[in-house]
Write a protein that holds these residues in place. Structure first.
Motif, PDB file in Angstrom:
ATOM      1  N   ILE A   1      38.993  40.561  43.780  1.00 54.40           N
ATOM      2  CA  ILE A   1      39.856  41.008  44.879  1.00 54.40           C
ATOM      3  C   ILE A   1      41.300  41.088  44.404  1.00 54.40           C
ATOM      4  O   ILE A   1      42.016  42.056  44.682  1.00 54.40           O
ATOM      5  CB  ILE A   1      39.734  40.043  46.073  1.00 54.40           C
ATOM      6  N   ILE A   2      41.722  40.073  43.661  1.00 59.05           N
ATOM      7  CA  ILE A   2      43.089  40.043  43.139  1.00 59.05           C
ATOM      8  C   ILE A   2      43.319  41.178  42.159  1.00 59.05           C
ATOM      9  O   ILE A   2      44.388  41.824  42.166  1.00 59.05           O
ATOM     10  CB  ILE A   2      43.371  38.684  42.471  1.00 59.05           C
TER      11      ILE A   2
ATOM     12  N   THR B   1      41.923  44.114  42.096  1.00 63.62           N
ATOM     13  CA  THR B   1      42.086  45.359  42.845  1.00 63.62           C
ATOM     14  C   THR B   1      43.465  45.428  43.488  1.00 63.62           C
ATOM     15  O   THR B   1      44.126  46.476  43.451  1.00 63.62           O
ATOM     16  CB  THR B   1      41.000  45.473  43.948  1.00 63.62           C
ATOM     17  N   ALA B   2      43.919  44.299  44.074  1.00 64.12           N
ATOM     18  CA  ALA B   2      45.245  44.263  44.703  1.00 64.12           C
ATOM     19  C   ALA B   2      46.342  44.528  43.676  1.00 64.12           C
ATOM     20  O   ALA B   2      47.317  45.241  43.957  1.00 64.12           O
ATOM     21  CB  ALA B   2      45.459  42.916  45.379  1.00 64.12           C
ATOM     22  N   LEU B   3      46.180  43.969  42.471  1.00 55.89           N
ATOM     23  CA  LEU B   3      47.169  44.191  41.405  1.00 55.89           C
ATOM     24  C   LEU B   3      47.180  45.643  40.945  1.00 55.89           C
ATOM     25  O   LEU B   3      48.249  46.215  40.664  1.00 55.89           O
ATOM     26  CB  LEU B   3      46.875  43.275  40.213  1.00 55.89           C
ATOM     27  N   GLU B   4      46.006  46.252  40.864  1.00 55.89           N
ATOM     28  CA  GLU B   4      45.925  47.658  40.454  1.00 55.89           C
ATOM     29  C   GLU B   4      46.660  48.548  41.453  1.00 55.89           C
ATOM     30  O   GLU B   4      47.375  49.479  41.052  1.00 55.89           O
ATOM     31  CB  GLU B   4      44.453  48.079  40.339  1.00 55.89           C
TER      32      GLU B   4
ATOM     33  N   PHE C   1      28.307  41.292  56.543  1.00 55.11           N
ATOM     34  CA  PHE C   1      29.573  41.757  55.987  1.00 55.11           C
ATOM     35  C   PHE C   1      30.094  40.778  54.933  1.00 55.11           C
ATOM     36  O   PHE C   1      30.122  39.567  55.177  1.00 55.11           O
ATOM     37  CB  PHE C   1      30.638  41.898  57.087  1.00 55.11           C
ATOM     38  N   PHE C   2      30.477  41.327  53.792  1.00 56.75           N
ATOM     39  CA  PHE C   2      31.252  40.573  52.810  1.00 56.75           C
ATOM     40  C   PHE C   2      32.710  40.907  53.095  1.00 56.75           C
ATOM     41  O   PHE C   2      33.132  42.059  52.946  1.00 56.75           O
ATOM     42  CB  PHE C   2      30.872  40.978  51.382  1.00 56.75           C
ATOM     43  N   VAL C   3      33.453  39.916  53.533  1.00 56.85           N
ATOM     44  CA  VAL C   3      34.817  40.148  54.005  1.00 56.85           C
ATOM     45  C   VAL C   3      35.829  39.669  52.970  1.00 56.85           C
ATOM     46  O   VAL C   3      35.952  38.465  52.723  1.00 56.85           O
ATOM     47  CB  VAL C   3      35.062  39.425  55.346  1.00 56.85           C
ATOM     48  N   PRO C   4      36.569  40.592  52.360  1.00 56.46           N
ATOM     49  CA  PRO C   4      37.555  40.206  51.348  1.00 56.46           C
ATOM     50  C   PRO C   4      38.887  39.793  51.967  1.00 56.46           C
ATOM     51  O   PRO C   4      39.377  40.437  52.896  1.00 56.46           O
ATOM     52  CB  PRO C   4      37.715  41.483  50.518  1.00 56.46           C
ATOM     53  N   PHE C   5      39.449  38.718  51.441  1.00 57.16           N
ATOM     54  CA  PHE C   5      40.778  38.267  51.854  1.00 57.16           C
ATOM     55  C   PHE C   5      41.735  38.483  50.682  1.00 57.16           C
ATOM     56  O   PHE C   5      41.559  37.910  49.615  1.00 57.16           O
ATOM     57  CB  PHE C   5      40.749  36.792  52.266  1.00 57.16           C
ATOM     58  N   LEU C   6      42.726  39.341  50.909  1.00 55.14           N
ATOM     59  CA  LEU C   6      43.653  39.727  49.852  1.00 55.14           C
ATOM     60  C   LEU C   6      44.644  38.613  49.538  1.00 55.14           C
ATOM     61  O   LEU C   6      44.966  37.797  50.417  1.00 55.14           O
ATOM     62  CB  LEU C   6      44.422  40.983  50.269  1.00 55.14           C
ATOM     63  N   PRO C   7      45.158  38.577  48.302  1.00 50.89           N
ATOM     64  CA  PRO C   7      46.203  37.597  47.969  1.00 50.89           C
ATOM     65  C   PRO C   7      47.465  37.901  48.776  1.00 50.89           C
ATOM     66  O   PRO C   7      47.757  39.064  49.082  1.00 50.89           O
ATOM     67  CB  PRO C   7      46.422  37.817  46.469  1.00 50.89           C
ATOM     68  N   LEU C   8      48.200  36.870  49.143  1.00 51.21           N
ATOM     69  CA  LEU C   8      49.369  37.039  50.010  1.00 51.21           C
ATOM     70  C   LEU C   8      50.655  37.205  49.210  1.00 51.21           C
ATOM     71  O   LEU C   8      50.862  36.551  48.193  1.00 51.21           O
ATOM     72  CB  LEU C   8      49.489  35.835  50.952  1.00 51.21           C
ATOM     73  N   GLU C   9      51.514  38.067  49.712  1.00 54.05           N
ATOM     74  CA  GLU C   9      52.809  38.310  49.092  1.00 54.05           C
ATOM     75  C   GLU C   9      53.875  37.413  49.737  1.00 54.05           C
ATOM     76  O   GLU C   9      53.619  36.738  50.737  1.00 54.05           O
ATOM     77  CB  GLU C   9      53.187  39.785  49.249  1.00 54.05           C
TER      78      GLU C   9
ATOM     79  N   VAL D   1      54.636  28.932  44.223  1.00 50.37           N
ATOM     80  CA  VAL D   1      54.398  29.533  42.909  1.00 50.37           C
ATOM     81  C   VAL D   1      53.730  30.887  43.105  1.00 50.37           C
ATOM     82  O   VAL D   1      52.789  31.029  43.902  1.00 50.37           O
ATOM     83  CB  VAL D   1      53.496  28.630  42.040  1.00 50.37           C
ATOM     84  N   TYR D   2      54.219  31.885  42.345  1.00 45.72           N
ATOM     85  CA  TYR D   2      53.692  33.237  42.463  1.00 45.72           C
ATOM     86  C   TYR D   2      53.195  33.742  41.114  1.00 45.72           C
ATOM     87  O   TYR D   2      53.561  33.213  40.061  1.00 45.72           O
ATOM     88  CB  TYR D   2      54.771  34.187  43.013  1.00 45.72           C
ATOM     89  N   PHE D   3      52.344  34.779  41.153  1.00 45.35           N
ATOM     90  CA  PHE D   3      51.840  35.405  39.937  1.00 45.35           C
ATOM     91  C   PHE D   3      51.762  36.917  40.167  1.00 45.35           C
ATOM     92  O   PHE D   3      51.742  37.361  41.332  1.00 45.35           O
ATOM     93  CB  PHE D   3      50.448  34.827  39.589  1.00 45.35           C
ATOM     94  N   PRO D   4      51.733  37.736  39.107  1.00 48.87           N
ATOM     95  CA  PRO D   4      51.986  37.378  37.714  1.00 48.87           C
ATOM     96  C   PRO D   4      53.358  36.717  37.561  1.00 48.87           C
ATOM     97  O   PRO D   4      54.257  36.964  38.382  1.00 48.87           O
ATOM     98  CB  PRO D   4      51.926  38.717  36.991  1.00 48.87           C
ATOM     99  N   LYS D   5      53.489  35.908  36.534  1.00 46.90           N
ATOM    100  CA  LYS D   5      54.672  35.066  36.398  1.00 46.90           C
ATOM    101  C   LYS D   5      55.964  35.864  36.360  1.00 46.90           C
ATOM    102  O   LYS D   5      56.977  35.457  36.952  1.00 46.90           O
ATOM    103  CB  LYS D   5      54.544  34.221  35.132  1.00 46.90           C
ATOM    104  N   SER D   6      55.967  37.014  35.702  1.00 49.43           N
ATOM    105  CA  SER D   6      57.199  37.795  35.564  1.00 49.43           C
ATOM    106  C   SER D   6      57.563  38.528  36.855  1.00 49.43           C
ATOM    107  O   SER D   6      58.722  38.563  37.262  1.00 49.43           O
ATOM    108  CB  SER D   6      57.072  38.797  34.413  1.00 49.43           C
ATOM    109  N   GLU D   7      56.547  39.088  37.546  1.00 47.17           N
ATOM    110  CA  GLU D   7      56.823  39.863  38.767  1.00 47.17           C
ATOM    111  C   GLU D   7      56.833  39.023  40.035  1.00 47.17           C
ATOM    112  O   GLU D   7      57.425  39.404  41.035  1.00 47.17           O
ATOM    113  CB  GLU D   7      55.784  40.986  38.914  1.00 47.17           C
ATOM    114  N   ARG D   8      56.148  37.862  40.019  1.00 52.78           N
ATOM    115  CA  ARG D   8      56.053  36.987  41.194  1.00 52.78           C
ATOM    116  C   ARG D   8      55.641  37.787  42.440  1.00 52.78           C
ATOM    117  O   ARG D   8      56.339  37.828  43.447  1.00 52.78           O
ATOM    118  CB  ARG D   8      57.388  36.286  41.449  1.00 52.78           C
ATOM    119  N   VAL D   9      54.450  38.377  42.384  1.00 52.85           N
ATOM    120  CA  VAL D   9      53.966  39.235  43.474  1.00 52.85           C
ATOM    121  C   VAL D   9      53.168  38.455  44.506  1.00 52.85           C
ATOM    122  O   VAL D   9      53.425  38.545  45.708  1.00 52.85           O
ATOM    123  CB  VAL D   9      53.090  40.384  42.905  1.00 52.85           C
ATOM    124  N   PHE D  10      52.179  37.682  44.057  1.00 47.95           N
ATOM    125  CA  PHE D  10      51.247  37.017  44.957  1.00 47.95           C
ATOM    126  C   PHE D  10      51.381  35.502  44.890  1.00 47.95           C
ATOM    127  O   PHE D  10      51.549  34.926  43.810  1.00 47.95           O
ATOM    128  CB  PHE D  10      49.813  37.412  44.621  1.00 47.95           C
TER     129      PHE D  10
END
Length: 331
Positions: A215-216, A218-221, A266-274, A306-315
């Motif tokens: 899931i992560i 796909t969100a990063l892509e 249903f398989f319900v995906p929960f996206l990483p939070l910004e 704490v956020y990742f990816p470390k450089s962008e701090r997205v999620f």
């Protein structure tokens, strides 16, 4: 509520006692009988029972809660509302509703389970018809899996026999011993009754971190392509999610017949939070505590995670999971 119930009972008891002392033996006997009947009526009135007084689905309430309290989960919100509303509106479902919620910690899986329970049961998660199983607590030892299978079957059968509108929540499915969950496969299947018990109006919810990495990814892509996360659709995740969970030999769903026989609705995906979602979580927690909303405090709380990816701090690594303790520190 319980205090009020007790006060009412005491008041009725005292009143009955005073009346008893004022009348002759025959009248007293009649009054005691009336008091006993009244007591049983009061008990039945306040004791939770499996009927519409205690179990009544509130679709509007669920939608409002999902819209105002769950952040960053447009896919999950839409699926949950439609799935639960459709199921609860059907007086004769062919099978129980089976939902499998997947995503990293702190993204809202347990919270959504609570919202569903609140929308169906007057007592919410405190209802005697809502049953929560945690893998590491209830099924800790691999060598006892045969015993666990028998116990789990008995627990589910016994509770559904008591109330067909029962809800079962299985937390930490990624830590459950493979093969255990297959013991309840017959109860999730298309059977009218099994040994005189119908499971078709029950709800089964599975919570798992398994599949979260996909899931992560796909969100990063989508983020790297400059696309809005709201463009992510269920079709972008569902097939890969179910396959990754099915083939994960460390998951309770490993090679399970529940997936193989398509019993999970249903398989319900929960996206990483910004970052913005974490701020929303902090603001919502302030509101829940009857605190004056303070965006600066919410910002401080969000920045401390704490956020990742470390450089962008997205999620956010932990989503909104540590918001309550962080808010205690900053408020």
């Amino acid at each position: 509520m319980k205090v009020a119930h007790i006060c009412l009972w005491v008041h009725v008891s005292l009143a009955a006692s005073g009346l008893v002392n004022a009348f002759d033996p025959i009248t007293t006997t009649m009054l005691v009988g009336v008091g006993a009947t009244l007591g049983r009526t009061i008990y039945r009135y306040f004791q939770e029972t499996c009927d519409p007084k205690w179990i009544a689905y509130n679709a509007t309430g669920l939608k409002t809660d999902l819209d105002s309290k769950l952040f960053g989960q447009h896919i999950a919100s839409r699926i949950i509302l439609k799935a639960v509303t459709g199921f609860m509106s059907n007086d004769n479902p062919k099978k129980p509703l089976v939902l499998s919620l997947h995503g990293w910690t702190g993204t809202g899986k347990n919270f959504v389970s609570k919202l569903i329970a609140d929308s169906i049961y007057a007592e919410g998660m405190h209802s005697s018809f809502v049953h929560v199983f945690t893998s590491t607590l209830h099924f800790p030892h691999a060598e006892q899996i045969t015993t666990y299978k028998s116990q789990l079957q008995q627990w589910v059968r016994g509770n559904v026999s008591n109330c067909e509108r029962s809800m079962f929540i299985f937390d930490e499915m990624d830590k459950m011993h493979p093969g255990l969950i297959d013991s309840i496969k017959p109860y999730l299947d298309y059977y009218d009754k099994l040994d005189g018990v119908s499971y078709r109006k029950s709800i089964f919810i599975f919570l798992s971190n398994a599949g979260g990495d996909g899931i992560i990814q796909t969100a990063l892509e989508f983020w790297n392509a400059g696309r809005n996360r709201e463009e992510i659709e269920l079709k972008d995740l569902e097939t890969a999610l179910s396959l990754s969970v099915f083939n994960n030999n460390n998951s309770g769903f490993f090679r399970t017949s529940l997936i193989d026989k398509s019993l999970v609705d249903f398989f319900v995906p929960f996206l990483p939070l910004e970052y913005r979602h974490v701020v929303q979580c902090a603001m919502a927690e302030m509101k829940a505590r009857n605190m004056k909303p303070n965006h600066d405090v919410a910002d401080n709380v969000a920045r401390d995670l704490v956020y990742f990816p470390k450089s962008e701090r997205v999620f956010s690594v932990k989503g909104c999971k540590s918001i309550e303790s962080k808010l205690d520190f900053y408020s």
